[in-house]
Write an enzyme that holds these catalytic residues in place. Sequence first.
Site, PDB file in Angstrom:
ATOM      1  N   HIS A 268       0.816  -1.216   0.000  1.00  0.00           N
ATOM      2  CA  HIS A 268       0.000   0.000   0.000  1.00  0.00           C
ATOM      3  C   HIS A 268       0.855   1.274   0.000  1.00  0.00           C
ATOM      4  O   HIS A 268       0.350   2.347  -0.298  1.00  0.00           O
ATOM      5  CB  HIS A 268      -0.959   0.006   1.200  1.00  0.00           C
TER       6      HIS A 268
ATOM      7  N   SER B  75       4.945   2.493   7.937  1.00  0.00           N
ATOM      8  CA  SER B  75       4.588   1.318   7.134  1.00  0.00           C
ATOM      9  C   SER B  75       5.734   0.917   6.218  1.00  0.00           C
ATOM     10  O   SER B  75       6.301   1.753   5.507  1.00  0.00           O
ATOM     11  CB  SER B  75       3.348   1.616   6.289  1.00  0.00           C
TER      12      SER B  75
ATOM     13  N   LEU C 106      -9.351 -23.262  -4.028  1.00  0.00           N
ATOM     14  CA  LEU C 106     -10.424 -24.247  -4.237  1.00  0.00           C
ATOM     15  C   LEU C 106     -11.695 -23.636  -4.801  1.00  0.00           C
ATOM     16  O   LEU C 106     -12.489 -24.339  -5.420  1.00  0.00           O
ATOM     17  CB  LEU C 106     -10.768 -24.937  -2.906  1.00  0.00           C
TER      18      LEU C 106
ATOM     19  N   GLY D 273       3.597   6.499   8.152  1.00  0.00           N
ATOM     20  CA  GLY D 273       4.960   6.701   7.678  1.00  0.00           C
ATOM     21  C   GLY D 273       5.889   5.586   8.097  1.00  0.00           C
ATOM     22  O   GLY D 273       6.936   5.380   7.495  1.00  0.00           O
TER      23      GLY D 273
ATOM     24  N   ASP E 223      -0.008  -7.605   1.475  1.00  0.00           N
ATOM     25  CA  ASP E 223       0.408  -6.204   1.556  1.00  0.00           C
ATOM     26  C   ASP E 223       1.931  -6.081   1.593  1.00  0.00           C
ATOM     27  O   ASP E 223       2.489  -5.334   2.391  1.00  0.00           O
ATOM     28  CB  ASP E 223      -0.208  -5.513   2.770  1.00  0.00           C
TER      29      ASP E 223
END
Length: 383
Positions: free
Chosen positions: A124, A228, A283, A226, A154
């Site tokens: 992200h 992240s 599946l 920030g 992510d």
Amino acid sequence: MKRAFTYIATSALAGMAAAYIAVTLFTAPAPTELLTPDPLPVLPAGQNQGPVSYASAVQLAAPAVVNIFTAKVTVQRGNPLFDDPFFQRFFGDRFRSQPRKQLQTSLGSGVIISRNGYILTNNHVIEDADQIRVVLSNGRTLDAQVAGGDPDTDLAVLKTDADDLPTITVGDSQGLQVGDVVLAIGNPFGVGQTVTMGIVSATGRNQLGINTFENFIQTDAAINPGNSGGALINAHGQLVGINTAIFSKSGGSQGIGFAIPVTLAKGVMEQILKQGRVVRGWLGIAGQDITQELAESFGLKAGRGVLVSGVLEGGPADQAGLTPGDVISTINEQPLTSAHDILNLIAAVPPGEKVRVKGWRNGEPIDIQVEVSERPRLDPQQQ
């Protein structure tokens, strides 16, 4: 009277003399060592100056943690009313809206994994970015391109042209225990590289609704916007997680942060570098945990198995004969207790392989072979 007084005085003096002799002869002097306090213990040099410092761990890891700045151009349209033919009939093109371009910027953090320029971060942080710039802790600035991303976890991998970058030492997230000291390194709010400290509050956090595949490390080390994509390190300066998200009602850190274990991140990165994407099994079913109410209605034990609540038409499960209402108890002899178990178990199976699904249908046992397909990007509830 004189004789009585003389007798009393003589007796008193004799008693005092006897007492003095008894004290002198039969009372030993107090040992000198009992009167002298023990000297305070002397600690080795460097250990008597308060809490342990984590400066060496930070110095080892911080050079490999980078700031990431992204920019993308978006097109904004004006009020659609001005484009309406009825409006233009009276006012012409005088008020007709023109598309306007707007530059949007964001920031995050990343971790240099290899000297030849590969950087691990959150998907992200760089999603849909037109330009990505990486700033090292020493101020050096580099352009970066996206080598690949995985929205389901992510995670994303960036590539720069540099080949002399500092790298972080990768640790073992599987050995983390609640109470272990961890430090979060990143660029919160764009103020510059910052280090915060806390402990591991929990491991294996899932079903938070953040990612499709979740196995988070929870920590109370302050993680803010920030951070992240930055590093979560242990007390030895080794990477154990990628800081990803916070639980907050105010937008700031409230002592509940989440990081992706480095073991999971390494697996995703290796697949991205090897084949350009992450390949997982699928599946084509939607599962539901067996609650007490469902267990009573199906005559099952609560917490045993997963109820098939939906089957995608034409998917692997549909082709194998699974139907809504079936209860899956095991896959390849591995017992299931939640729909989350199916998601992770099937994702690890290479597409093309078959799995053995056991369970019940209308109270009768079923045993079905299902050929696993490659997982497309779809709703997180579909396994």
